[in-house]
Design an enzyme around this catalytic site. Structure first.
Site, mmCIF file in Angstrom:
data_model
loop_
_atom_site.group_PDB
_atom_site.id
_atom_site.type_symbol
_atom_site.label_atom_id
_atom_site.label_comp_id
_atom_site.label_asym_id
_atom_site.label_seq_id
_atom_site.Cartn_x
_atom_site.Cartn_y
_atom_site.Cartn_z
ATOM 1 N N GLY A 139 31.609 33.856 65.340
ATOM 2 C CA GLY A 139 31.630 33.162 64.090
ATOM 3 C C GLY A 139 30.920 34.073 63.171
ATOM 4 N N SER A 140 30.406 33.610 62.305
ATOM 5 C CA SER A 140 29.766 34.260 61.013
ATOM 6 C C SER A 140 28.693 35.537 61.275
ATOM 7 C CB SER A 140 29.285 33.575 59.909
ATOM 8 O OG SER A 140 30.533 32.655 59.599
ATOM 9 N N THR A 141 28.040 35.281 62.717
ATOM 10 C CA THR A 141 27.046 36.271 62.864
ATOM 11 C C THR A 141 27.587 37.648 62.697
ATOM 12 O OG1 THR A 141 27.626 35.803 65.336
ATOM 13 C CG2 THR A 141 25.656 34.550 64.345
ATOM 14 N N LYS A 167 29.408 38.903 60.389
ATOM 15 C CA LYS A 167 29.726 39.443 59.013
ATOM 16 C C LYS A 167 28.500 40.579 58.447
ATOM 17 C CE LYS A 167 31.625 34.786 57.627
ATOM 18 N NZ LYS A 167 31.547 33.602 56.690
#
Length: 656
Positions: free
Chosen positions: A369-371, A373
């Protein structure tokens, strides 16, 4: 002149020829008695015939065959089976008793005992020493069974499972009760072939709190024993998982022994040789037991709140790679294995949908997921795809026209369908803008993007897609997908949409919580990627430090200091005004930086997404990095963030 006669009454030879009496000797019967006495004369005149050699040849061949068979048997006894027969012979005269070394004690970083030893009594037998007569053996089995509280048939079956010629001890029963063990020990001289061994077994503190880190010891199996018979016996215990397996050679020590000469009745005559046991070395771990307990407690609270079944968490020191806590829920009691787990208990664990035997924090692989980014942002800044001033408008979706058919348009949605507005890199991280990271990762409009080759290279530079090298077995390598990987695995070409997905932690990219924590630590500490480790010190039996484990640097300067400073500022904004806003500053006494993550696991939306949160603190001088994953629970901010917040609040309020 007188006439003389011969000795047989014939006229003497000196008589005149004319006066002799002539008789044919064959008609005379006077000398037949002499022929009877001298029987050889009957055949003296016969001609000797050639001897028949066939019997001699048969006799020679038979003799050679017998001698050959004897030689082969002698060779077999002395050479092929020499050691075995020697052992049998010596076994009738010499008794050897093994004294097992105490296994090293395991401590946490604050000297709290995590694993120690307790005595366990094993009933063993050497089959080759048993009585030869079946009735005598059966009587012996019955006596032993009565003393140990066993069934005679069970004793016989285990004893004779591999025949009666074995010279190595065979385990008949483990965990014999103390009073029964004393009775057997007192009668050992009369229990020919049987003996009582004291085998130190593990006692793990705090139940299953650290089961996945510690692992457990259990009886050695045939595969482990093969090729290692010089160091182990068939009844020994050996590390099976976790620290117990990784540091088996350090922890196990060296067993001692006593050789005693016995008489024909098996009674000892004298001690021939003695070698004392040498205790194994003790280990001091990097783990903080109290932090482990607090993190597990807070993650379990979020499991209960969300209704999810599985979760994990990692805490480590970004300054040196020391793992401070490693939680995998649900867990299990590793004492069950060290004491000999029943089939029913094992089946219950193996069939549990929560997978308690699986170390999710280290062996698991999940979409990030967005971790992910912050790592994409680091790559985009260092590769000059964007600058801190670059603005990308987040309209809630990205529409890409098929380059071969303009009638086809692909839509890539952001998490906020109405859009987040204009985004620079700070705001993009803080608000977790999918549109921004689709663009810098895969390109759109006038921004070329990193492309999958550079993106994959940067992920790997941060340590993703590779095992970290932590001192535990069975670590997951995760996965950083590439066009080559997709073609080989799926048989399809790589598309721009694949790059978009990988840029926001979706698609085929997989990470473990440990990998994510290790990579985040490189951002927090200014660019050094450390190899994580769990053992801090090796100590002797008196507690004196024999070795201190030094931090191991995998890579320096992962990104430029300027780039990492920008990313850290953006992660601080995540907590102050972004997706993790207002959770920390009122409860945690130090500034916190972090990043939320929501990872879709089911395109059909039949299952909730994974909830992630990664953080470090203090934000201006990090001493701890923490990653929490609550599987299939919902949004990252909803469940993972509270677990981290409560744990960090306790950690810094308790004086760490």
């Amino acid at each position: 002149m007188s006439k003389s006669k011969g000795i047989f009454g014939y006229p003497s030879e000196d008589m005149p020829l004319a006066g002799r009496l002539h008789l044919k000797r064959r008609l005379a019967r006077h000398e037949q008695w002499a022929e009877g006495v001298m029987s050889g004369d009957a055949s003296a005149g016969q001609i000797e015939t050639e001897t028949n050699k066939k019997p001699l040849i048969v006799l020679g061949i038979t003799t050679l065959m017998v001698m050959g068979l004897l030689s082969l048997r002698l060779f077999s006894l002395q050479v092929i089976s020499g050691q075995h027969n020697l052992a049998l012979a010596e076994g009738n005269r010499i008794r050897q008793k093994i004294t097992r070394a105490p296994r090293g004690v395991i401590y946490d970083r604050n000297k709290n005992v995590l694993a120690q030893n307790q005595a366990s009594f094993d009933l063993t037998v050497i089959p080759s020493l048993l009585p030869a007569r079946p009735e005598d053996r059966q009587a012996l089995y019955a006596r032993v069974a009565n003393m140990a509280g066993l069934n005679p048939a069970e004793v016989a079956t285990k004893t004779e499972a591999k025949g009666l010629n074995g010279t190595q001890p065979v385990l008949v029963a483990s965990g014999v009760e103390r009073d029964k063990a004393l009775l057997i020990d007192q009668s050992s001289q009369d229990l020919t072939g049987f003996s009582l061994d004291v085998n130190p077994i593990r006692d793990y503190k705090d139940g299953g709190l650290l089961a996945h880190v510690m692992g457990y010891t259990a009886r050695i199996n045939e595969a482990e024993l093969a090729g290692n018979q010089a160091n182990y016996q068939p009844t020994d215990l050996i590390g099976k998982l976790g620290i117990e397996k990784s540091y088996e050679d350090v922890l196990r020590g060296t067993s001692g022994s006593e050789q005693t000469e016995v008489d024909a009745s098996g009674r000892p005559i004298k001690l021939l040789a003695s070698k004392p046991a040498v205790a194994g070395s003790n280990l001091g771990l990097t783990i903080d037991r109290d932090l482990e307990a607090k993190l597990a407690e807070q993650i379990q609270a979020q499991l209960d709140k969300s209704g999810a079944k599985k979760a994990s968490g990692i805490a480590l020191d970004p300054r040196n790679g020391e793992v401070l806590a490693a939680v995998s829920l649900p867990s299990y009691d590793n004492n069950l294995f060290s004491r000999g787990i029943s089939q029913a208990d094992y089946d219950k664990l193996a069939n549990d949908p929560g997978q308690p035997l699986f170390n999710k924090a280290i062996d698991g692989s999940y979409p990030s997921g967005s971790t992910i980014k912050p790592f994409v942002a680091s790559a985009a800044l260092d590769e000059h795809v964007v600058t801190p001033q670059t603005i990308i408008e987040d309209k809630g979706k990205l529409e890409v026209v098929n380059q071969y058919n303009s009638a086809i348009t692909y839509v890539f949605n952001g998490w906020e369908h109405t859009g987040l507005g204009e985004m620079n890199i700070y705001r993009a991280i803080a608000m977790s803008s999918d549109i921004y990271f689709y663009t810098v990762g895969g390109g759109f409009g006038n921004i070329r993007g990193l492309g999958i080759d550079r993106l994959a290279s940067w992920y790997q530079k941060f340590g993703l897609g590779h095992r970290t090298g932590i001192d535990l077995p069975d670590e997951s390598a995760g996965r950083v997908p590439t066009p080559e990987w997709k073609q080989k695995t799926v048989g399809e070409p790589w598309y721009q949409g694949d790059t978009y997905n990988v840029s926001v932690g979706q698609g085929d990219i997989l990470v473990s919580p440990l990998q994510l924590a290790t990579s985040l630590a490189a951002i927090a500490n200014g660019g050094t990627l450390f190899k994580p480790h769990l053992v801090r010190q090796v100590m002797d039996e008196h507690g004196q430090v024999a070795q201190t484990i030094q931090p191991e640097i995998v890579r320096k300067n992962v990104a430029t200091p300027q780039t990492l400073a920008i990313v850290r500022d953006a992660m601080r904004q995540t907590v102050q005004s972004g997706t993790a806003c207002c959770f920390f500053d009122k409860q945690v006494p130090v500034p916190v930086a972090g990043k939320t993550g929501t990872a879709e696991t089911d395109p059909g939306s039949n299952r909730k997404p994974h909830s992630w949160f990664e953080a470090y603190a203090p934000a201006d001088n990090p001493r701890i990095v923490m990653v929490v994953l609550i599987e299939n629970s919902g949004e990252g901010a909803e469940f993972a963030v509270p677990a981290v917040r409560e744990t960090l609040a306790w950690y810094f309020n308790s004086g760490h």
